[in-house]
Design a protein around this motif. Structure first.
Motif, PDB file in Angstrom:
ATOM      1  N   MET A   1       5.669 -11.255   8.873  1.00  0.00           N
ATOM      2  CA  MET A   1       5.182 -11.023   7.510  1.00  0.00           C
ATOM      3  C   MET A   1       5.628  -9.641   7.041  1.00  0.00           C
ATOM      4  O   MET A   1       5.476  -8.651   7.737  1.00  0.00           O
ATOM      5  CB  MET A   1       3.649 -11.107   7.466  1.00  0.00           C
ATOM      6  N   ARG A   2       6.204  -9.618   5.855  1.00  0.00           N
ATOM      7  CA  ARG A   2       6.535  -8.333   5.257  1.00  0.00           C
ATOM      8  C   ARG A   2       5.253  -7.647   4.780  1.00  0.00           C
ATOM      9  O   ARG A   2       4.248  -8.304   4.512  1.00  0.00           O
ATOM     10  CB  ARG A   2       7.454  -8.517   4.055  1.00  0.00           C
ATOM     11  N   GLU A   3       5.316  -6.314   4.623  1.00  0.00           N
ATOM     12  CA  GLU A   3       4.192  -5.575   4.039  1.00  0.00           C
ATOM     13  C   GLU A   3       4.724  -4.642   2.970  1.00  0.00           C
ATOM     14  O   GLU A   3       5.775  -4.021   3.146  1.00  0.00           O
ATOM     15  CB  GLU A   3       3.462  -4.753   5.100  1.00  0.00           C
ATOM     16  N   MET A   4       3.998  -4.563   1.842  1.00  0.00           N
ATOM     17  CA  MET A   4       4.333  -3.623   0.774  1.00  0.00           C
ATOM     18  C   MET A   4       3.197  -2.631   0.613  1.00  0.00           C
ATOM     19  O   MET A   4       2.038  -3.023   0.503  1.00  0.00           O
ATOM     20  CB  MET A   4       4.546  -4.368  -0.549  1.00  0.00           C
ATOM     21  N   LYS A   5       3.560  -1.360   0.622  1.00  0.00           N
ATOM     22  CA  LYS A   5       2.584  -0.309   0.377  1.00  0.00           C
ATOM     23  C   LYS A   5       2.827   0.268  -1.019  1.00  0.00           C
ATOM     24  O   LYS A   5       3.967   0.538  -1.403  1.00  0.00           O
ATOM     25  CB  LYS A   5       2.703   0.802   1.427  1.00  0.00           C
ATOM     26  N   GLU A 136       2.075  -8.793   2.537  1.00  0.00           N
ATOM     27  CA  GLU A 136       0.761  -8.171   2.410  1.00  0.00           C
ATOM     28  C   GLU A 136       0.896  -6.925   1.538  1.00  0.00           C
ATOM     29  O   GLU A 136       1.966  -6.295   1.484  1.00  0.00           O
ATOM     30  CB  GLU A 136       0.210  -7.781   3.782  1.00  0.00           C
ATOM     31  N   ILE A 137      -0.191  -6.549   0.862  1.00  0.00           N
ATOM     32  CA  ILE A 137      -0.180  -5.349   0.010  1.00  0.00           C
ATOM     33  C   ILE A 137      -1.268  -4.389   0.469  1.00  0.00           C
ATOM     34  O   ILE A 137      -2.418  -4.793   0.669  1.00  0.00           O
ATOM     35  CB  ILE A 137      -0.424  -5.704  -1.475  1.00  0.00           C
ATOM     36  N   GLU A 138      -0.893  -3.124   0.631  1.00  0.00           N
ATOM     37  CA  GLU A 138      -1.871  -2.060   0.880  1.00  0.00           C
ATOM     38  C   GLU A 138      -1.698  -0.997  -0.195  1.00  0.00           C
ATOM     39  O   GLU A 138      -0.562  -0.605  -0.519  1.00  0.00           O
ATOM     40  CB  GLU A 138      -1.683  -1.420   2.251  1.00  0.00           C
ATOM     41  N   VAL A 139      -2.805  -0.539  -0.754  1.00  0.00           N
ATOM     42  CA  VAL A 139      -2.779   0.475  -1.814  1.00  0.00           C
ATOM     43  C   VAL A 139      -3.339   1.786  -1.276  1.00  0.00           C
ATOM     44  O   VAL A 139      -4.437   1.817  -0.709  1.00  0.00           O
ATOM     45  CB  VAL A 139      -3.600   0.010  -3.037  1.00  0.00           C
ATOM     46  N   ILE A 140      -2.579   2.854  -1.465  1.00  0.00           N
ATOM     47  CA  ILE A 140      -3.007   4.199  -1.061  1.00  0.00           C
ATOM     48  C   ILE A 140      -3.308   4.994  -2.325  1.00  0.00           C
ATOM     49  O   ILE A 140      -2.402   5.250  -3.131  1.00  0.00           O
ATOM     50  CB  ILE A 140      -1.912   4.924  -0.246  1.00  0.00           C
ATOM     51  N   PRO A 141      -4.561   5.386  -2.567  1.00  0.00           N
ATOM     52  CA  PRO A 141      -4.884   6.106  -3.802  1.00  0.00           C
ATOM     53  C   PRO A 141      -4.224   7.478  -3.842  1.00  0.00           C
ATOM     54  O   PRO A 141      -3.903   8.065  -2.809  1.00  0.00           O
ATOM     55  CB  PRO A 141      -6.413   6.230  -3.757  1.00  0.00           C
ATOM     56  N   GLY A 142      -4.024   7.974  -5.050  1.00  0.00           N
ATOM     57  CA  GLY A 142      -3.416   9.287  -5.229  1.00  0.00           C
ATOM     58  C   GLY A 142      -4.177  10.126  -6.228  1.00  0.00           C
ATOM     59  O   GLY A 142      -5.152   9.672  -6.835  1.00  0.00           O
TER      60      GLY A 142
END
Length: 259
Positions: A1-5, A136-142
């Motif tokens: 599975m690919r992952e996008m951040k 999959e998607i992971e979000v890192i706040p900024g």
């Protein structure tokens, strides 16, 4: 599975990158960048500086795609934005399919924070909904430009017991929001604050926040509005683009009864 951040990298200063974001940067195999053309090359340069400073000496690739032009003259604003996002999704889908292998991690570096007037998450959702790619998607706040603005002016965004509203210049040009005395305005290409100089209000304005070109002006709206208009226009002529935001604050029309 690919992952996008989807990684929020702050308002322009590499020091805005959080420890969580640094850890995420060091897990990425492929960084995707939408090139906005020569005029906005500085936006790409800042991302490159962030990678040099925080992504270490490990191996990774940076892949560029051409950001499609958006029709800014259309009266059908929502429809034109939807069309632009669809065409951006086409570009991003092709890049991900061609450049990101199964088991690899890709990332988009988002200016400011992904939660605030950014299209990246909507574009990735669009790609997934098409059913041709899975990841999959992971979000890192900024740190958003709104946070940076408040910090640089050394203010809070709200008054005691009062709400604050974040809106756009397009909506502010129509009216000051009801029952709100503190208004943060983004995406204002037409200096909508000039429509409200009759208000007893202060303005806290900032452009190119977090960068060496940062500009700050604060004071009574009626007194500094013209200065902001002039300095904004001069900066746009000089650089070819501008990113600014501001807080307008007026004296509450009625004090809170219960805090």
């Amino acid at each position: 599975m690919r992952e996008m951040k989807v990684i929020g990298v702050g308002a322009g200063n590499p020091d805005h990158v959080t420890i969580q974001a640094v850890k995420a940067l060091n897990q990425v195999d492929v960084f995707f960048v939408l090139d906005k053309g020569e005029v906005k090359q500085q936006l790409v340069d800042v991302r490159s500086e962030i990678l040099r400073e925080h992504a270490g000496e490990r191996e990774y690739r940076v892949v560029f795609g051409q950001d499609p032009e958006r029709d800014r003259r259309s009266d059908a604003y929502v429809e034109s934005v939807d069309d632009w996002r669809r065409r951006r999704a086409d570009v991003c889908a092709d890049l991900i399919a061609a450049e990101l292998q199964d088991g690899q991690v890709g990332a988009f570096l988002v200016w400011g924070d992904p939660s605030l007037y950014d299209s990246t998450l909507a574009i990735l959702d669009d790609i997934l909904a098409r059913g041709e790619l899975t990841f999959e998607i992971e979000v890192i706040p900024g740190i958003s430009s709104v946070s940076a603005l408040a910090a640089r002016h050394r203010i809070g965004l709200n008054q005691v017991g009062r709400p604050v509203q974040i809106t756009t210049g397009r909506r502010l040009a129509k009216s000051w929001p009801d029952q709100v005395d503190d208004v943060v305005v983004m995406l204002d290409a037409q200096t909508a604050f000039t429509e409200h100089t009759d208000q007893k209000a202060d303005i806290y304005w900032g452009a190119y926040l977090g960068t060496p070109d940062e500009m700050l002006i604060a004071g009574p709206l009626a007194e500094v509005a013209e200065e902001i208009v002039e300095r904004r226009a001069e900066a746009r002529r000089r650089k070819g683009w501008i990113m600014d935001t501001y807080l307008m604050r007026r004296v509450p029309t009625e004090l809170p009864k219960d805090l």
